[in-house]
Design a protein around this motif. Structure first.
Motif, mmCIF file in Angstrom:
data_model
loop_
_atom_site.group_PDB
_atom_site.id
_atom_site.type_symbol
_atom_site.label_atom_id
_atom_site.label_comp_id
_atom_site.label_asym_id
_atom_site.label_seq_id
_atom_site.Cartn_x
_atom_site.Cartn_y
_atom_site.Cartn_z
ATOM 1 N N ASN A 43 -7.714 -12.248 34.334
ATOM 2 C CA ASN A 43 -7.598 -12.324 32.873
ATOM 3 C C ASN A 43 -6.170 -12.765 32.536
ATOM 4 O OD1 ASN A 43 -7.485 -11.880 30.130
ATOM 5 N ND2 ASN A 43 -7.553 -9.635 30.277
ATOM 6 N N LYS A 99 -5.049 -13.382 29.665
ATOM 7 C CA LYS A 99 -4.661 -12.902 28.328
ATOM 8 C C LYS A 99 -4.040 -14.054 27.526
ATOM 9 C CE LYS A 99 -3.870 -8.412 30.393
ATOM 10 N NZ LYS A 99 -3.445 -7.048 30.170
ATOM 11 N N HIS A 143 -12.403 -5.743 25.825
ATOM 12 C CA HIS A 143 -11.163 -5.386 26.529
ATOM 13 C C HIS A 143 -10.401 -4.374 25.665
ATOM 14 C CE1 HIS A 143 -7.183 -5.682 28.320
ATOM 15 N NE2 HIS A 143 -7.752 -6.225 29.376
ATOM 16 N N GLU A 176 -11.647 0.008 33.201
ATOM 17 C CA GLU A 176 -10.212 -0.217 33.098
ATOM 18 C C GLU A 176 -9.557 0.927 32.330
ATOM 19 O OE1 GLU A 176 -9.172 -4.640 33.486
ATOM 20 O OE2 GLU A 176 -9.608 -4.277 31.390
ATOM 21 N N ALA A 226 -3.656 2.459 32.719
ATOM 22 C CA ALA A 226 -3.319 1.756 33.975
ATOM 23 C C ALA A 226 -3.106 0.258 33.747
ATOM 24 C CB ALA A 226 -4.440 1.975 35.001
ATOM 25 N N ILE A 227 -3.426 -0.225 32.547
ATOM 26 C CA ILE A 227 -3.342 -1.672 32.301
ATOM 27 C C ILE A 227 -1.906 -2.087 32.036
ATOM 28 C CG2 ILE A 227 -4.048 -3.543 30.752
ATOM 29 C CD1 ILE A 227 -6.709 -2.170 30.414
ATOM 30 N N GLY A 228 -1.393 -2.924 32.909
ATOM 31 C CA GLY A 228 -0.046 -3.473 32.728
ATOM 32 C C GLY A 228 1.074 -2.461 32.890
ATOM 33 N N GLY A 284 -10.241 -2.306 36.998
ATOM 34 C CA GLY A 284 -9.095 -3.045 36.462
ATOM 35 C C GLY A 284 -7.985 -2.119 36.031
ATOM 36 N N GLY A 285 -6.745 -2.532 36.292
ATOM 37 C CA GLY A 285 -5.578 -1.744 35.900
ATOM 38 C C GLY A 285 -4.564 -1.748 37.012
ATOM 39 N N SER A 286 -3.560 -2.660 36.884
ATOM 40 C CA SER A 286 -2.446 -2.737 37.834
ATOM 41 C C SER A 286 -2.896 -2.973 39.277
ATOM 42 C CB SER A 286 -1.561 -1.485 37.731
ATOM 43 O OG SER A 286 -0.976 -1.414 36.444
ATOM 44 N N VAL A 287 -3.949 -3.774 39.465
ATOM 45 C CA VAL A 287 -4.325 -4.168 40.837
ATOM 46 C C VAL A 287 -3.298 -5.183 41.332
ATOM 47 C CG1 VAL A 287 -6.069 -5.263 42.298
ATOM 48 C CG2 VAL A 287 -6.783 -3.766 40.414
ATOM 49 N N LEU A 322 -10.924 -6.649 37.948
ATOM 50 C CA LEU A 322 -10.478 -7.460 36.814
ATOM 51 C C LEU A 322 -8.958 -7.326 36.814
ATOM 52 C CD1 LEU A 322 -10.917 -9.201 34.327
ATOM 53 C CD2 LEU A 322 -11.447 -7.156 33.018
ATOM 54 N N VAL A 323 -8.288 -8.448 36.998
ATOM 55 C CA VAL A 323 -6.847 -8.445 37.266
ATOM 56 C C VAL A 323 -6.127 -9.174 36.141
ATOM 57 C CG1 VAL A 323 -5.072 -9.120 38.936
ATOM 58 C CG2 VAL A 323 -7.384 -8.543 39.737
ATOM 59 N N GLY A 324 -5.128 -8.530 35.548
ATOM 60 C CA GLY A 324 -4.352 -9.172 34.495
ATOM 61 C C GLY A 324 -3.125 -9.855 35.074
ATOM 62 N N GLY A 325 -1.983 -9.164 35.017
ATOM 63 C CA GLY A 325 -0.693 -9.746 35.402
ATOM 64 C C GLY A 325 -0.710 -10.484 36.732
HETATM 65 C C1 PEP Z 1 -6.353 -6.426 32.326
HETATM 66 O O1 PEP Z 1 -5.741 -6.982 31.444
HETATM 67 O O2 PEP Z 1 -7.590 -6.413 32.267
HETATM 68 C C2 PEP Z 1 -5.605 -5.792 33.408
HETATM 69 C C3 PEP Z 1 -6.256 -5.061 34.275
HETATM 70 O O3 PEP Z 1 -4.250 -6.007 33.433
HETATM 71 P P1 PEP Z 1 -3.241 -5.635 34.638
HETATM 72 O O4 PEP Z 1 -3.872 -6.076 35.928
HETATM 73 O O5 PEP Z 1 -1.987 -6.425 34.323
HETATM 74 O O6 PEP Z 1 -3.029 -4.169 34.601
#
Ligand code: PEP
Length: 251
Positions: A9, A11, A93, A163, A167-169, A207-210, A228-231
């Motif tokens: 993701n 974003k 989200h 998620e 834990a997100i970001g 998802g969350g800081s993977v 689900l991976v953000g950063g």
């Molecule tokens: C996300 O935005 O869905 C997410 C999991 O972000 P992050 O991996 O950066 O924590």
């Protein structure tokens, strides 16, 4: 068998200057043993589709409207995402639930619109830190799951992403026991609602800081079917090893 899925993701990050990251990813992962999905900003979707036309990497949007066309300035419909090259769309989200007040009922209506347009809905659920500390995690997840999923959902049309908001970001990750407890709970609820076969067919992503350093441990947890991976999805040098860890966990 549920095929593992690594979803990125982006974003609200990325302009045309960042499109070359897709080519890097596609070169590195032409034969990945798992599905890979990138959800760039809507402005990049059609150019991303061109960049990935020879690859196995799928594309997704990050939100859609409930209507297919109409007077909704600034919004994008599921049909438009599909036309631009998307096969998936992230819905509900936590950033949309927080920034735009999206309710479970709205996420459910958006999911119905996405499925009608032929997209796979990646429906996000997650508790806040206050809810976790108050011991309400499973209650919150159960309510979101019940309210956000359409009755027509199946593993072919919907992917779930658990998620935890905290834990997100943030770099904070739940323990593997905490992740396993929620994923097992989601699986049990899906089987209760949709029956064993359909309930067992949904992929449940964490998802969350993977990151490359914690991915293998998370992918070994029961009922974790991917991430689900953000950063980390913004950098091929980080997302690549996460995909490798997922493919390795698939055996
Ligand atoms: C996300 O935005 O869905 C997410 C999991 O972000 P992050 O991996 O950066 O924590």
């Amino acid at each position: 068998m549920r095929r593992k899925l690594a979803a990125g993701n982006w974003k609200m990050n990325g302009t045309s200057a960042e499109l070359d990251r897709l080519a890097t990813l596609a070169e590195r992962h032409s034969a990945a043993g798992c599905d890979v999905l990138i959800c760039p900003p809507a402005t990049l979707l059609s150019r991303a589709a061109e960049a990935l036309s020879d690859s196995q990497i799928a594309l997704g949007g990050q939100d859609c409207h409930t209507a297919s066309t109409g007077a909704h300035t600034g919004d994008t419909s599921a049909e438009m995402l599909k036309d631009a090259g998307a096969s998936h769309v992230i819905l509900g989200h936590s950033e949309r639930r927080a920034d735009h007040g999206e309710s479970d009922a709205l996420v459910r209506a958006k999911s119905e619109a996405a499925i009608s347009a032929g997209l796979i809905a990646v429906i996000c659920l997650g508790e806040s830190l206050e809810e976790r500390e108050a011991g309400q995690t499973l209650e919150v997840i159960g309510t979101q799951l019940q309210g956000s999923l359409p009755d027509s959902a199946s593993g072919e049309t919907v992917v779930i992403a658990y998620e935890p908001v905290w834990a997100i970001g943030t770099g904070k990750v739940p323990s593997t026991e905490q992740i396993g407890e929620v994923h097992d709970f989601i699986r049990a609820r899906l089987e209760e609602r949709f029956g064993a076969e359909t309930g067992g067919s949904f992929r449940i992503l964490y998802g969350g800081s993977v990151k490359p350093g914690n991915a293998a441990e998370i992918f070994a947890v029961s009922n974790v079917d991917g991430a689900l991976v953000g950063g980390a999805s913004l950098k091929p040098q980080d997302f690549g090893p996460i995909i490798d860890a997922l493919a390795a966990s698939a055996g």
